[in-house]
Design a protein around this motif. Structure first.
Motif, short mmCIF file in Angstrom:
data_model
loop_
_atom_site.label_atom_id
_atom_site.label_comp_id
_atom_site.label_asym_id
_atom_site.label_seq_id
_atom_site.Cartn_x
_atom_site.Cartn_y
_atom_site.Cartn_z
N GLU A 366 0.83 -0.97 0.17
CA GLU A 366 0.09 -0.18 -0.04
C GLU A 366 0.79 1.15 -0.07
O GLU A 366 0.58 2.35 -0.63
N LEU A 367 1.86 1.21 0.70
CA LEU A 367 2.80 2.40 0.82
C LEU A 367 3.25 2.85 -0.61
O LEU A 367 3.44 3.66 -1.02
N LEU A 368 3.79 1.57 -1.22
CA LEU A 368 4.39 1.79 -2.44
C LEU A 368 3.54 2.41 -3.62
O LEU A 368 3.93 3.04 -4.35
N ILE A 369 2.30 1.70 -3.52
CA ILE A 369 1.37 2.42 -4.48
C ILE A 369 0.74 3.68 -4.33
O ILE A 369 0.86 4.44 -5.11
N SER A 403 -5.03 -2.72 -3.05
CA SER A 403 -6.21 -2.78 -2.53
C SER A 403 -7.60 -2.46 -3.33
O SER A 403 -7.20 -1.66 -4.13
N ASP A 404 -8.75 -2.83 -2.68
CA ASP A 404 -10.20 -2.43 -3.44
C ASP A 404 -9.92 -0.70 -3.46
O ASP A 404 -10.39 -0.12 -4.46
N LYS A 405 -9.79 -0.16 -2.42
CA LYS A 405 -9.64 1.09 -2.22
C LYS A 405 -8.74 1.82 -3.39
O LYS A 405 -8.91 2.74 -3.94
N GLN A 406 -7.51 1.39 -3.38
CA GLN A 406 -6.64 1.83 -4.15
C GLN A 406 -6.95 1.83 -5.80
O GLN A 406 -6.75 2.24 -6.45
N ARG A 407 -7.67 0.45 -6.11
CA ARG A 407 -8.17 0.34 -7.38
C ARG A 407 -9.00 1.29 -7.82
O ARG A 407 -9.13 1.86 -9.00
N VAL A 408 -10.02 1.71 -6.88
CA VAL A 408 -11.02 2.52 -7.37
C VAL A 408 -10.26 3.96 -7.69
O VAL A 408 -10.36 4.46 -8.81
N ALA A 409 -9.30 4.42 -6.94
CA ALA A 409 -8.49 5.57 -7.20
C ALA A 409 -7.82 5.37 -8.57
O ALA A 409 -7.47 6.38 -9.27
#
Length: 446
Positions: A366-369, A403-409
């Motif tokens: 998550e940190l890297l993304i 993650s799902d949240k990052q995928r949306v963004a």
């Protein structure tokens, strides 16, 4: 050099077709002297172990990701060490019509109707001929014990020379594979005092590798000790490095301490060497001595950022990410964090970034993304990466691992650039990957 069953080039040893894939040797009987090729994802051994357990299997990547690595090829033709071998009656074998017609028969696939007894007394002569060698090898796999004993008696006195012959070496290897324990021992005795010169010789190094796979441990240990003091010379040699790899694979760590010790303080340098990087990977896979193994890993971790950007060192760094302990992975990830965009655009380091995303834990990933997609609106990191010939693969990996949240963004940002991306060679890859993962309709309407 591939599996010594007599083959043609493998993964051989030196040809790296697709640098992200791991090559393995092709089995069978050689048709001519094998070339030397090289690994794809991870450099490999010429005598290749089964998929090369010796090297981690790398994921397939997209064509064109890496330039082919090329290593010097060995001489493709060697007339053998017995060019003027004199037959028992003083006849030059190459002018002997009977021998010539016999070999013609073998060439025309009529080998099945002949037996080893048909060439009794001339085994060595035929061992140094391409078709004669193949015939002997095939027969040794299934012949009677008596025939094997008879052939062995002819081969043993000339074993030292056959080991370095372009075709004869395969006959020796076949005896190591199919001979009795006593025959293996007697053949291996012929290696005594010759380990270094044979390790550095194109065909001799294959014989040594085969011997190390099958002979008894005590004899193996005695032979390997001859390389003490010559380890680095072997590692840097296009033939010798394969012998050192085989020592690490086939001899318990406690018996080859002198090999591991020779690497102390040299690990980063070896990791950036075309042959040394393979040897270091073998150590990481097989070193059972916790203390010695940790010393090697610590030197890699210390130089991980530099190694990630090296054409050979990146493989070693990936290896630790794939197989190392979680705290070792974390150390590498902490070294690349903050520089992800820059490293993703690097031909070699981009592979390491992908492995960080694949093997890091959820928090690290998550940190890297976040480093790529979490910036303010004026920051175009994602667009820069999507258009880049190497970084676009990192973005594709993010699509798989976020993650799902990052995928949306991420999807929202990609959609903004959709039409622009289709105009770029590498941007098209992202659109195609996106549609493959989520469906074209989702991409257009969501």
């Amino acid at each position: 050099m591939g599996d010594q069953k007599l083959l043609s080039p493998p993964n051989g040893s030196l040809g790296i077709p697709n640098p992200r894939k791991l090559g393995t040797s092709v089995g069978g009987y050689y048709g001519g002297p094998p070339g030397m090729g090289v690994m794809a994802q991870f450099p490999v051994s010429p005598i290749s172990s089964p998929v090369l357990p010796s090297s981690p299997v790398g994921g397939t990547t997209h064509p064109g990701r890496r330039n082919d690595l090329r290593y010097p090829q060995g001489s493709h033709r060697n007339t053998g060490i017995y060019p003027g071998w004199q037959g028992q009656r003083g006849v030059n074998i190459f002018d002997d019509p009977k021998r010539h017609s016999f070999l013609e028969e073998l060439k025309s696939s009529n080998a099945q109707k002949f037996e080893l007894s048909d060439i009794a007394g001339r085994i060595v002569e035929f061992s140094v001929d391409q078709h004669g060698s193949r015939f002997i090898q095939q027969k040794l796999e299934h012949c009677s014990v008596e025939d094997k004993v008879s052939v062995f008696k002819e081969v043993l006195p000339h074993a030292s020379k056959l080991m370095t012959d372009v075709f004869g070496n395969y006959v020796i290897q076949k005896f190591f594979e199919h001979g009795s324990p006593e025959q293996r021992k007697e053949l291996a005795d012929k290696l005594v005092g010759q380990m270094l010169p044979l390790s550095l010789q194109m065909y001799g190094c294959r014989v040594i590798q085969k011997a190390l796979e099958v002979i008894e441990l005590d004899q193996k240990t005695r032979l390997v000790l001859e390389l003490d003091g010559h380890v680095m010379r072997c590692v840097r040699d296009q033939n010798g490095n394969h012998v050192i790899q085989k020592c690490i694979e086939c001899v318990p760590t406690e018996r080859i301490g002198f090999i591991i010790s020779a690497f102390r303080g040299q690990v980063a340098m070896l990791s950036t060497h075309p042959y040394g990087c393979r040897v270091i990977q073998r150590v990481l896979e097989h070193c059972s001595d916790e203390q010695q193994g940790q010393c090697i890993v610590d030197e890699i971790l210390e130089s991980a950022y530099v190694l990630a950007q090296d054409q050979y060192g990146n493989y070693v760094t990936q290896h630790v990410l794939e197989r190392g302990k979680s705290n070792e992975r974390s150390q590498i990830i902490s070294k690349v964090a903050g520089k992800i965009v820059q490293l993703s655009q690097h031909k070699y380091a981009s592979n390491v970034v992908e492995k960080c995303l694949e093997y890091g834990d959820a928090a690290e990933r998550e940190l890297l993304i976040e480093e790529i997609i979490g910036q303010s609106e004026e920051n175009d990191n994602l667009l820069i990466m999507m258009k880049d010939q190497f970084a676009n693969y990192v973005v594709q990996k993010i699509l798989e691992k976020c993650s799902d949240k990052q995928r949306v963004a991420l999807i929202n940002q990609i959609k903004v650039h959709c039409q622009a991306l289709k105009k770029y060679t590498y941007g098209k890859h992202i659109v195609a990957r996106f549609e493959q993962l989520y469906g074209e309709e989702y991409f257009v309407h969501s």
